[in-house]
Design a protein around this motif. Sequence first.
Motif, PDB file in Angstrom:
ATOM      1  N   SER A 186      35.605  80.025  59.515  1.00 46.45           N
ATOM      2  CA  SER A 186      34.437  79.147  59.500  1.00 46.45           C
ATOM      3  C   SER A 186      34.889  77.694  59.352  1.00 46.45           C
ATOM      4  CB  SER A 186      33.491  79.516  58.369  1.00 46.45           C
ATOM      5  OG  SER A 186      34.033  79.160  57.133  1.00 46.45           O
ATOM      6  N   PRO A 187      34.180  76.770  59.983  1.00 43.59           N
ATOM      7  CA  PRO A 187      34.572  75.359  59.909  1.00 43.59           C
ATOM      8  C   PRO A 187      34.597  74.825  58.485  1.00 43.59           C
ATOM      9  CG  PRO A 187      32.941  75.678  61.621  1.00 43.59           C
ATOM     10  CD  PRO A 187      33.060  76.971  60.904  1.00 43.59           C
ATOM     11  N   ARG A 188      33.701  75.316  57.641  1.00 43.20           N
ATOM     12  CA  ARG A 188      33.655  74.827  56.266  1.00 43.20           C
ATOM     13  C   ARG A 188      34.941  75.177  55.512  1.00 43.20           C
ATOM     14  NH1 ARG A 188      29.239  76.431  51.649  1.00 43.20           N
ATOM     15  NH2 ARG A 188      29.990  74.972  50.107  1.00 43.20           N
ATOM     16  N   LYS A 189      35.435  76.392  55.690  1.00 43.23           N
ATOM     17  CA  LYS A 189      36.664  76.808  55.019  1.00 43.23           C
ATOM     18  C   LYS A 189      37.865  76.020  55.547  1.00 43.23           C
ATOM     19  CE  LYS A 189      35.111  81.481  54.056  1.00 43.23           C
ATOM     20  NZ  LYS A 189      35.284  82.906  54.371  1.00 43.23           N
ATOM     21  N   MET A 190      37.867  75.737  56.846  1.00 37.96           N
ATOM     22  CA  MET A 190      38.967  74.979  57.438  1.00 37.96           C
ATOM     23  C   MET A 190      38.927  73.522  56.977  1.00 37.96           C
ATOM     24  SD  MET A 190      41.609  75.388  59.407  1.00 37.96           S
ATOM     25  CE  MET A 190      41.446  76.680  60.584  1.00 37.96           C
ATOM     26  N   ARG A 191      37.726  72.948  56.846  1.00 41.91           N
ATOM     27  CA  ARG A 191      37.605  71.553  56.411  1.00 41.91           C
ATOM     28  C   ARG A 191      38.088  71.357  54.982  1.00 41.91           C
ATOM     29  NH1 ARG A 191      32.312  71.672  58.868  1.00 41.91           N
ATOM     30  NH2 ARG A 191      32.563  70.881  60.978  1.00 41.91           N
ATOM     31  N   LEU A 192      37.922  72.367  54.133  1.00 44.98           N
ATOM     32  CA  LEU A 192      38.409  72.252  52.762  1.00 44.98           C
ATOM     33  C   LEU A 192      39.916  72.024  52.730  1.00 44.98           C
ATOM     34  CD1 LEU A 192      36.371  75.086  51.021  1.00 44.98           C
ATOM     35  CD2 LEU A 192      36.119  72.635  50.676  1.00 44.98           C
ATOM     36  N   VAL A 193      40.631  72.709  53.589  1.00 44.27           N
ATOM     37  CA  VAL A 193      42.093  72.556  53.652  1.00 44.27           C
ATOM     38  C   VAL A 193      42.453  71.266  54.384  1.00 44.27           C
ATOM     39  CG1 VAL A 193      44.240  73.641  54.403  1.00 44.27           C
ATOM     40  CG2 VAL A 193      42.356  75.048  53.621  1.00 44.27           C
ATOM     41  N   ALA A 194      41.701  70.938  55.442  1.00 49.14           N
ATOM     42  CA  ALA A 194      41.997  69.735  56.227  1.00 49.14           C
ATOM     43  C   ALA A 194      41.811  68.469  55.394  1.00 49.14           C
ATOM     44  CB  ALA A 194      41.103  69.684  57.462  1.00 49.14           C
ATOM     45  N   ASP A 195      40.826  68.460  54.505  1.00 54.73           N
ATOM     46  CA  ASP A 195      40.587  67.288  53.665  1.00 54.73           C
ATOM     47  C   ASP A 195      41.744  67.032  52.706  1.00 54.73           C
ATOM     48  OD1 ASP A 195      38.182  66.849  54.879  1.00 54.73           O
ATOM     49  OD2 ASP A 195      36.993  67.862  53.337  1.00 54.73           O
ATOM     50  N   ILE A 196      42.446  68.077  52.328  1.00 53.44           N
ATOM     51  CA  ILE A 196      43.566  67.927  51.398  1.00 53.44           C
ATOM     52  C   ILE A 196      44.714  67.153  52.044  1.00 53.44           C
ATOM     53  CG2 ILE A 196      45.319  69.183  50.075  1.00 53.44           C
ATOM     54  CD1 ILE A 196      43.287  71.453  49.798  1.00 53.44           C
ATOM     55  N   ILE A 197      44.991  67.411  53.334  1.00 52.29           N
ATOM     56  CA  ILE A 197      46.174  66.804  53.972  1.00 52.29           C
ATOM     57  C   ILE A 197      45.855  65.544  54.755  1.00 52.29           C
ATOM     58  CG2 ILE A 197      47.376  69.000  54.095  1.00 52.29           C
ATOM     59  CD1 ILE A 197      46.788  68.971  57.120  1.00 52.29           C
ATOM     60  N   ARG A 198      44.604  65.167  54.885  1.00 57.59           N
ATOM     61  CA  ARG A 198      44.238  63.964  55.646  1.00 57.59           C
ATOM     62  C   ARG A 198      44.855  62.728  54.991  1.00 57.59           C
ATOM     63  NH1 ARG A 198      38.988  64.665  56.018  1.00 57.59           N
ATOM     64  NH2 ARG A 198      39.098  65.555  58.101  1.00 57.59           N
ATOM     65  N   GLY A 199      45.619  61.953  55.771  1.00 53.64           N
ATOM     66  CA  GLY A 199      46.234  60.721  55.277  1.00 53.64           C
ATOM     67  C   GLY A 199      47.567  60.918  54.580  1.00 53.64           C
ATOM     68  N   GLU A 200      48.010  62.142  54.409  1.00 55.29           N
ATOM     69  CA  GLU A 200      49.275  62.411  53.719  1.00 55.29           C
ATOM     70  C   GLU A 200      50.450  62.287  54.681  1.00 55.29           C
ATOM     71  OE1 GLU A 200      49.740  63.002  50.544  1.00 55.29           O
ATOM     72  OE2 GLU A 200      47.637  63.178  49.965  1.00 55.29           O
ATOM     73  N   GLU A 201      51.640  62.041  54.119  1.00 54.41           N
ATOM     74  CA  GLU A 201      52.848  62.041  54.925  1.00 54.41           C
ATOM     75  C   GLU A 201      53.108  63.470  55.401  1.00 54.41           C
ATOM     76  OE1 GLU A 201      56.156  60.308  52.955  1.00 54.41           O
ATOM     77  OE2 GLU A 201      55.073  58.464  52.483  1.00 54.41           O
ATOM     78  N   VAL A 202      53.814  63.584  56.513  1.00 56.61           N
ATOM     79  CA  VAL A 202      53.991  64.875  57.168  1.00 56.61           C
ATOM     80  C   VAL A 202      54.732  65.866  56.267  1.00 56.61           C
ATOM     81  CG1 VAL A 202      55.143  66.014  59.095  1.00 56.61           C
ATOM     82  CG2 VAL A 202      53.846  63.954  59.486  1.00 56.61           C
TER      83      VAL A 202
END
Length: 140
Positions: A30-46
């Motif tokens: 589900s997009p909601r579950k994926m967004r929870l993880v995506a928000d954690i790494i947004r803007g972080e170094e690789v």
Amino acid sequence: MGSRKRISNEKIQEANKSIAFAKLNNVPTSPRKMRLVADIIRGEEVQKALAILKFSKQHASDRLEKLLLSAIANWQAKNEDADVEEAGLFVKTITVDSARQLKRIRTAPQGRAHRIRKRSNHVTIVLGTKEDKVKAEDKK
């Protein structure tokens, strides 16, 4: 296609050639579950983002880790002489959009039926370098 549209399309394609990105379509999460993880790494170094995804317990983190590695490989293909650590790659943008839904029926009491929506999503990761970050801050 008209000439105006063709010209603007060529400009968009030229701009995309300099951007390193990876796209994953129809992920059965589900997009909601994926967004929870995506928000954690947004803007972080690789490197930090890869470490976060590797040790995260969420099911979506496995697919995002693989997608991030693909984006890094795409960046290396465009910049063959550059090194990943020296470039200072970071997750510039990450978007999670909803995709198709599989609609299923579950039986309910008294002869009724309830609809179940099995959701999926599309994920896009765009990588940036330190230079991009500095240019963005100068514009502000």
